[in-house]
Design an enzyme around this catalytic site. Sequence first.
Site, PDB file in Angstrom:
ATOM      1  N   ASP A  16      44.995  41.914  37.927  1.00  0.00           N
ATOM      2  CA  ASP A  16      46.180  42.422  37.232  1.00  0.00           C
ATOM      3  C   ASP A  16      47.128  41.266  36.940  1.00  0.00           C
ATOM      4  O   ASP A  16      47.601  41.091  35.816  1.00  0.00           O
ATOM      5  CB  ASP A  16      46.871  43.473  38.113  1.00  0.00           C
ATOM      6  N   ASP A  62      47.792  39.065  33.027  1.00  0.00           N
ATOM      7  CA  ASP A  62      49.066  38.894  32.307  1.00  0.00           C
ATOM      8  C   ASP A  62      49.328  37.415  32.050  1.00  0.00           C
ATOM      9  O   ASP A  62      49.763  37.019  30.973  1.00  0.00           O
ATOM     10  CB  ASP A  62      50.252  39.471  33.111  1.00  0.00           C
ATOM     11  N   ASP A  65      45.805  31.352  44.017  1.00  0.00           N
ATOM     12  CA  ASP A  65      46.987  30.550  43.682  1.00  0.00           C
ATOM     13  C   ASP A  65      46.590  29.344  42.838  1.00  0.00           C
ATOM     14  O   ASP A  65      47.196  29.039  41.807  1.00  0.00           O
ATOM     15  CB  ASP A  65      47.762  30.136  44.946  1.00  0.00           C
ATOM     16  N   TYR A  73      44.883  48.741  45.276  1.00  0.00           N
ATOM     17  CA  TYR A  73      45.384  49.836  44.446  1.00  0.00           C
ATOM     18  C   TYR A  73      44.992  51.208  45.005  1.00  0.00           C
ATOM     19  O   TYR A  73      45.644  52.206  44.724  1.00  0.00           O
ATOM     20  CB  TYR A  73      44.836  49.725  43.017  1.00  0.00           C
ATOM     21  N   LYS A  91      41.176  35.019  47.934  1.00  0.00           N
ATOM     22  CA  LYS A  91      42.112  34.342  48.846  1.00  0.00           C
ATOM     23  C   LYS A  91      41.406  34.265  50.199  1.00  0.00           C
ATOM     24  O   LYS A  91      41.909  34.736  51.232  1.00  0.00           O
ATOM     25  CB  LYS A  91      43.433  35.132  48.894  1.00  0.00           C
TER      26      LYS A  91
END
Length: 372
Positions: free
Chosen positions: A248, A252, A224, A141, A192
């Site tokens: 982020d 959700d 993942d 970000y 990751k």
Amino acid sequence: MPTVAWLPGDGIGPEVAAAARDVLKAVEKRYDHRFDLREALVGGAAIDQTGQPLPVDTLALCREADAVFLGAVGGPEWDDLPPELRPEKALLGIRKDLGVYANLRPVKVKAGWTSASPLKEELLGDGIDLLIVRELTGGIYFGQPRERRSTPGGEEQALDTMVYSTDEVRRVAEVAFRMAGERRKKVTSVDKANVLESSRLWRETVEGVAGRFPEVELTHFYVDNCAMQLVRNPAQFDVLVTGNMFGDILSDLASVLTGSLGMLPSASLGDGSRGFYEPVHGSGPDIAGKDVANPLGAILSVALMLRYSLGLEYEARSIEAAVETVLGRGYRTVDMAQKGCILVGTRKMGELVAGEVAGTGSFLGLPRPEAP
Ligand code: IPM
Ligand code: MG
């Protein structure tokens, strides 16, 4: 008197903020507190009046306040502005300026209200209680360079940089371990590391922090796999700690376990007690002004504000208990509507929770606070 920078923002922001304000008023009355709420412009509303998504006055107010509350920012009318003038820039600007690097997103589903969830009841077990700790002021970000450029061959390229330093990882990991120490003592670090160099540093650094918290168990998940596990077996998680973008996305995903993104509150904390509180949902331009938005994410964010910035744990719990009671009685906003529920609007939901706060106290299993 504690001061709160109060930033309703755009879309459904002002409506959910008004409901959250009703609940704060009930806390003031019930527990004899006074909060000095100072309203200011942010996001699209600020662009329309000042040309800037985060006016200097608003930022100054945030810096001075004991806590900052924000409803939501953004909407289609501001989508075509250049990146540095978009409403979202205000969010990122406040987070970065206040240095609130640890974004806490608690996801709770109680046994009684699992039917709102899109998951099968058996996957939710006795309920879900997990906490996402998302790094908020670093990673992709904010990483530099970020730019558009042309290749020597004349092709258009765009570049973002995912970068983490050990210090940035260490401090957010410490928050996660401290939180886990007061919960079920499990931290899942999400990265990751099979592909990304920044994730390998993330993993190593988290390992180092874990050594100082021997009572907390640490596991590592690739992002993942973690997304899959959040849907397959969400009850296994206690505290998840992860970088800005993974957090982020996963938050959700996790929010919908509750039945609605509208349920999720957040607290963003730095080194001091000042915090930034916002519901996780966006500005919902399509439902704005219709009195249908779910204000519970905003209301629960106010509870987190009382807990983490104002030192009012009892009062925070009284709001959380009030939300549970109101949901337990079957009241729902339309996003969580289900058979047999009592459908209410934003304002009514706020009034119900406020009414409950005004009448609660003895059943929380905590000593009543001393009158100030
Ligand atoms: C969030 C939001 C923001 C983010 C957007 C609006 C910039 O999605 O708080 O999760 O990506 O951080
Ligand atoms: Mg998001």
